[in-house]
Design a protein around this motif. Structure first.
Motif, PDB file in Angstrom:
ATOM      1  N   THR A  42      81.969  85.196 -51.711  1.00 24.10           N
ATOM      2  CA  THR A  42      81.205  85.025 -51.710  1.00 24.10           C
ATOM      3  C   THR A  42      80.116  86.222 -52.406  1.00 24.10           C
ATOM      4  O   THR A  42      80.911  87.563 -51.979  1.00 24.10           O
ATOM      5  CB  THR A  42      79.965  84.926 -50.322  1.00 24.10           C
ATOM      6  N   TRP A  43      79.605  86.034 -53.104  1.00 25.33           N
ATOM      7  CA  TRP A  43      78.915  87.404 -53.843  1.00 25.33           C
ATOM      8  C   TRP A  43      77.187  86.934 -53.441  1.00 25.33           C
ATOM      9  O   TRP A  43      76.905  86.449 -53.727  1.00 25.33           O
ATOM     10  CB  TRP A  43      79.048  87.572 -54.987  1.00 25.33           C
ATOM     11  N   ARG A  44      76.607  88.245 -52.543  1.00 30.21           N
ATOM     12  CA  ARG A  44      75.363  87.342 -52.015  1.00 30.21           C
ATOM     13  C   ARG A  44      74.510  86.148 -52.119  1.00 30.21           C
ATOM     14  O   ARG A  44      73.671  85.124 -52.340  1.00 30.21           O
ATOM     15  CB  ARG A  44      74.324  88.069 -53.623  1.00 30.21           C
ATOM     16  N   SER A  45      75.508  85.574 -50.761  1.00 29.46           N
ATOM     17  CA  SER A  45      75.782  83.953 -50.510  1.00 29.46           C
ATOM     18  C   SER A  45      76.154  83.228 -50.878  1.00 29.46           C
ATOM     19  O   SER A  45      76.202  81.572 -50.912  1.00 29.46           O
ATOM     20  CB  SER A  45      74.277  83.785 -50.026  1.00 29.46           C
ATOM     21  N   ILE A  46      76.822  83.492 -52.665  1.00 29.70           N
ATOM     22  CA  ILE A  46      77.404  82.603 -52.868  1.00 29.70           C
ATOM     23  C   ILE A  46      79.200  82.705 -54.025  1.00 29.70           C
ATOM     24  O   ILE A  46      80.091  84.086 -53.720  1.00 29.70           O
ATOM     25  CB  ILE A  46      76.531  82.570 -54.914  1.00 29.70           C
ATOM     26  N   SER A  47      78.997  81.146 -53.742  1.00 30.14           N
ATOM     27  CA  SER A  47      80.662  80.823 -53.535  1.00 30.14           C
ATOM     28  C   SER A  47      81.201  81.618 -54.977  1.00 30.14           C
ATOM     29  O   SER A  47      81.242  81.292 -55.025  1.00 30.14           O
ATOM     30  CB  SER A  47      81.314  79.938 -53.020  1.00 30.14           C
ATOM     31  N   PHE A  48      82.195  82.363 -54.840  1.00 29.06           N
ATOM     32  CA  PHE A  48      83.285  83.080 -56.115  1.00 29.06           C
ATOM     33  C   PHE A  48      85.023  82.044 -56.599  1.00 29.06           C
ATOM     34  O   PHE A  48      85.186  82.557 -56.729  1.00 29.06           O
ATOM     35  CB  PHE A  48      83.304  83.871 -56.331  1.00 29.06           C
ATOM     36  N   SER A  49      84.613  81.728 -54.643  1.00 28.29           N
ATOM     37  CA  SER A  49      86.157  80.693 -54.657  1.00 28.29           C
ATOM     38  C   SER A  49      85.829  79.116 -54.186  1.00 28.29           C
ATOM     39  O   SER A  49      86.635  78.418 -54.326  1.00 28.29           O
ATOM     40  CB  SER A  49      86.992  81.446 -53.334  1.00 28.29           C
ATOM     41  N   ARG A  50      85.108  78.841 -54.720  1.00 25.29           N
ATOM     42  CA  ARG A  50      84.766  77.167 -54.466  1.00 25.29           C
ATOM     43  C   ARG A  50      85.370  76.993 -53.177  1.00 25.29           C
ATOM     44  O   ARG A  50      85.123  75.823 -53.092  1.00 25.29           O
ATOM     45  CB  ARG A  50      85.159  76.135 -55.619  1.00 25.29           C
ATOM     46  N   ARG A  51      84.959  78.216 -52.302  1.00 28.23           N
ATOM     47  CA  ARG A  51      84.432  77.646 -50.910  1.00 28.23           C
ATOM     48  C   ARG A  51      86.343  77.456 -50.007  1.00 28.23           C
ATOM     49  O   ARG A  51      86.078  76.926 -48.788  1.00 28.23           O
ATOM     50  CB  ARG A  51      83.687  76.332 -50.375  1.00 28.23           C
ATOM     51  N   ASP A  52      86.900  77.741 -51.095  1.00 32.81           N
ATOM     52  CA  ASP A  52      88.210  78.439 -50.481  1.00 32.81           C
ATOM     53  C   ASP A  52      88.773  79.182 -49.543  1.00 32.81           C
ATOM     54  O   ASP A  52      87.852  80.314 -50.145  1.00 32.81           O
ATOM     55  CB  ASP A  52      89.295  77.337 -51.620  1.00 32.81           C
ATOM     56  N   PRO A  53      89.065  79.608 -49.149  1.00 36.66           N
ATOM     57  CA  PRO A  53      89.768  80.814 -48.397  1.00 36.66           C
ATOM     58  C   PRO A  53      90.258  81.506 -49.452  1.00 36.66           C
ATOM     59  O   PRO A  53      90.887  81.317 -50.413  1.00 36.66           O
ATOM     60  CB  PRO A  53      91.192  81.026 -47.769  1.00 36.66           C
ATOM     61  N   SER A  54      89.917  83.056 -48.916  1.00 38.34           N
ATOM     62  CA  SER A  54      89.856  83.770 -50.198  1.00 38.34           C
ATOM     63  C   SER A  54      90.956  85.400 -49.427  1.00 38.34           C
ATOM     64  O   SER A  54      90.924  86.050 -48.664  1.00 38.34           O
ATOM     65  CB  SER A  54      88.731  84.619 -50.328  1.00 38.34           C
ATOM     66  N   LEU A  55      92.175  85.749 -50.185  1.00 37.17           N
ATOM     67  CA  LEU A  55      92.779  86.992 -49.807  1.00 37.17           C
ATOM     68  C   LEU A  55      92.243  88.007 -50.376  1.00 37.17           C
ATOM     69  O   LEU A  55      91.925  88.071 -51.928  1.00 37.17           O
ATOM     70  CB  LEU A  55      94.625  86.823 -49.517  1.00 37.17           C
ATOM     71  N   GLN A  56      91.842  89.111 -49.851  1.00 34.74           N
ATOM     72  CA  GLN A  56      91.275  89.976 -50.010  1.00 34.74           C
ATOM     73  C   GLN A  56      91.786  91.613 -49.512  1.00 34.74           C
ATOM     74  O   GLN A  56      92.282  91.134 -48.571  1.00 34.74           O
ATOM     75  CB  GLN A  56      88.923  90.256 -50.029  1.00 34.74           C
ATOM     76  N   GLY A 217      79.679  84.335 -39.318  1.00 35.05           N
ATOM     77  CA  GLY A 217      78.598  84.562 -40.290  1.00 35.05           C
ATOM     78  C   GLY A 217      77.857  83.798 -40.218  1.00 35.05           C
ATOM     79  O   GLY A 217      78.464  82.414 -40.703  1.00 35.05           O
ATOM     80  N   TRP A 218      76.621  83.310 -40.572  1.00 36.50           N
ATOM     81  CA  TRP A 218      75.506  82.147 -41.248  1.00 36.50           C
ATOM     82  C   TRP A 218      74.608  82.899 -42.564  1.00 36.50           C
ATOM     83  O   TRP A 218      74.508  83.663 -42.518  1.00 36.50           O
ATOM     84  CB  TRP A 218      74.873  81.706 -40.562  1.00 36.50           C
ATOM     85  N   ILE A 219      75.415  82.486 -43.830  1.00 38.67           N
ATOM     86  CA  ILE A 219      74.784  82.664 -44.750  1.00 38.67           C
ATOM     87  C   ILE A 219      73.983  81.832 -45.487  1.00 38.67           C
ATOM     88  O   ILE A 219      74.538  80.399 -45.490  1.00 38.67           O
ATOM     89  CB  ILE A 219      75.824  83.283 -45.641  1.00 38.67           C
ATOM     90  N   VAL A 220      72.299  82.196 -45.778  1.00 39.87           N
ATOM     91  CA  VAL A 220      71.751  80.910 -46.740  1.00 39.87           C
ATOM     92  C   VAL A 220      71.559  81.750 -48.437  1.00 39.87           C
ATOM     93  O   VAL A 220      71.329  82.991 -48.478  1.00 39.87           O
ATOM     94  CB  VAL A 220      70.452  80.423 -45.986  1.00 39.87           C
ATOM     95  N   ALA A 225      70.414  75.077 -55.022  1.00 37.19           N
ATOM     96  CA  ALA A 225      70.791  74.261 -56.068  1.00 37.19           C
ATOM     97  C   ALA A 225      71.087  74.055 -57.984  1.00 37.19           C
ATOM     98  O   ALA A 225      72.694  74.054 -57.968  1.00 37.19           O
ATOM     99  CB  ALA A 225      69.133  73.553 -56.536  1.00 37.19           C
ATOM    100  N   GLN A 226      70.860  75.558 -58.009  1.00 37.93           N
ATOM    101  CA  GLN A 226      71.396  76.069 -59.397  1.00 37.93           C
ATOM    102  C   GLN A 226      72.854  76.752 -59.589  1.00 37.93           C
ATOM    103  O   GLN A 226      73.304  76.981 -59.647  1.00 37.93           O
ATOM    104  CB  GLN A 226      70.985  77.742 -59.918  1.00 37.93           C
ATOM    105  N   PHE A 227      73.138  76.596 -57.699  1.00 33.25           N
ATOM    106  CA  PHE A 227      74.859  76.869 -57.523  1.00 33.25           C
ATOM    107  C   PHE A 227      75.456  75.980 -57.320  1.00 33.25           C
ATOM    108  O   PHE A 227      76.722  75.472 -57.034  1.00 33.25           O
ATOM    109  CB  PHE A 227      74.617  78.767 -56.228  1.00 33.25           C
ATOM    110  N   GLY A 228      75.002  74.484 -56.966  1.00 32.93           N
ATOM    111  CA  GLY A 228      75.745  73.399 -56.561  1.00 32.93           C
ATOM    112  C   GLY A 228      76.083  73.442 -55.361  1.00 32.93           C
ATOM    113  O   GLY A 228      75.474  73.995 -54.036  1.00 32.93           O
ATOM    114  N   ARG A 229      77.386  72.807 -54.477  1.00 36.04           N
ATOM    115  CA  ARG A 229      77.983  73.720 -53.938  1.00 36.04           C
ATOM    116  C   ARG A 229      78.555  74.844 -53.025  1.00 36.04           C
ATOM    117  O   ARG A 229      78.739  74.926 -51.876  1.00 36.04           O
ATOM    118  CB  ARG A 229      78.915  72.715 -53.166  1.00 36.04           C
ATOM    119  N   MET A 230      78.293  75.651 -53.772  1.00 39.03           N
ATOM    120  CA  MET A 230      78.696  76.798 -54.154  1.00 39.03           C
ATOM    121  C   MET A 230      77.550  77.642 -53.114  1.00 39.03           C
ATOM    122  O   MET A 230      77.529  78.876 -52.478  1.00 39.03           O
ATOM    123  CB  MET A 230      79.418  77.465 -55.696  1.00 39.03           C
TER     124      MET A 230
END
Length: 243
Positions: A42-56, A217-220, A225-230
């Motif tokens: 996520t970047w500032r609460s927006i998903s950059f992996s389409r809410r899939d797991p990410s290896l970092q 955590g919990w993010i909001v 709506a401009q990001f859809g489900r992300m």
């Protein structure tokens, strides 16, 4: 993008390694590497992996510069996904900075970072930031504080200038746990080229187990709506280890 461990969504809690260095200790050059498995990138609460797991993964270096100052630099690589069924790619980035102590346990830092997105090459951009922070002190009953202002002349590679205002509080709890609250505000000079201005919030609980850093955590995000489900409110989890 905010110790590097779990940086994708926990930067306000963990910060960069140099910011937490004690002003009373004579620092030594240090190199560290972190590997993290997160429930999503996520970047500032927006998903950059389409809410899939990410290896970092990330590598960070700190070097004393004299008079209490420290030079810092690092790089990271995160798995990302921008379409429904794309090939997984890896976003990369790096930063350089300078930090030092202030009175009463406060620290300051100046940083410049660049993020690169292989699946969205036009998004590559640079961001400059200034930070003020103080670690939580359980003995004194004081909260940890993180304040930051970031500026990008070309947010996501567009003609829009971007600014980000950030504030965070953290509290030490029994059993070595840390409770933190983060709030941020993203502003764009030309929203039609990027996004509408939006806020992001995060409530997180962090701890260590068997040498692993664990945070839930919990993010909001507002105007989600401009990001859809992300951008929908959701729970996130990350487990990392620093070597």
């Amino acid at each position: 993008m905010k110790r590097p461990a779990l940086r994708s969504w926990l930067c306000a809690v963990l910060a960069f390694p140099a910011a937490a260095a004690s002003a009373q200790e004579e620092a030594q050059p240090a190199l560290s590497a972190t590997v993290t498995l997160a429930s999503e990138y996520t970047w500032r609460s927006i998903s950059f992996s389409r809410r899939d797991p990410s290896l970092q993964t990330s590598v960070d270096y700190i070097r004393p510069a004299g008079k209490g100052l420290n030079l810092e630099a690092g790089a990271w690589l995160y798995s990302s996904k921008y379409e429904e069924r794309p090939q997984i790619s890896f976003d990369t980035g790096g930063y350089v900075g300078l930090n030092g102590p202030l009175a009463d346990g406060w620290q300051w830092a100046l940083r410049t970072m660049q993020s690169r997105y292989p699946q969205a090459k036009d998004w590559t951009y640079v961001e400059h930031s200034v930070h003020l922070s103080r670690e939580a002190d359980e003995a004194r009953g004081s909260l940890g504080v993180e304040l930051a202002y970031a500026y990008s002349p070309h947010a996501f590679g567009s003609g829009s200038r971007g600014r980000y205002l950030e504030a965070g509080l953290s509290m030490q709890l029994p059993a070595g746990l840390t409770l933190s609250l983060h709030a941020g505000r993203s502003l764009f000079s030309r929203p039609e080229q990027t996004y509408r201005n939006f806020n992001d919030w995060k409530l997180a609980l962090a701890g260590q187990w068997q040498g692993f850093d664990i945070e839930a955590g919990w993010i909001v995000a507002s105007h989600a709506a401009q990001f859809g489900r992300m951008g929908r409110p959701r729970a996130v989890l990350a487990v990392g280890r620093t070597f």
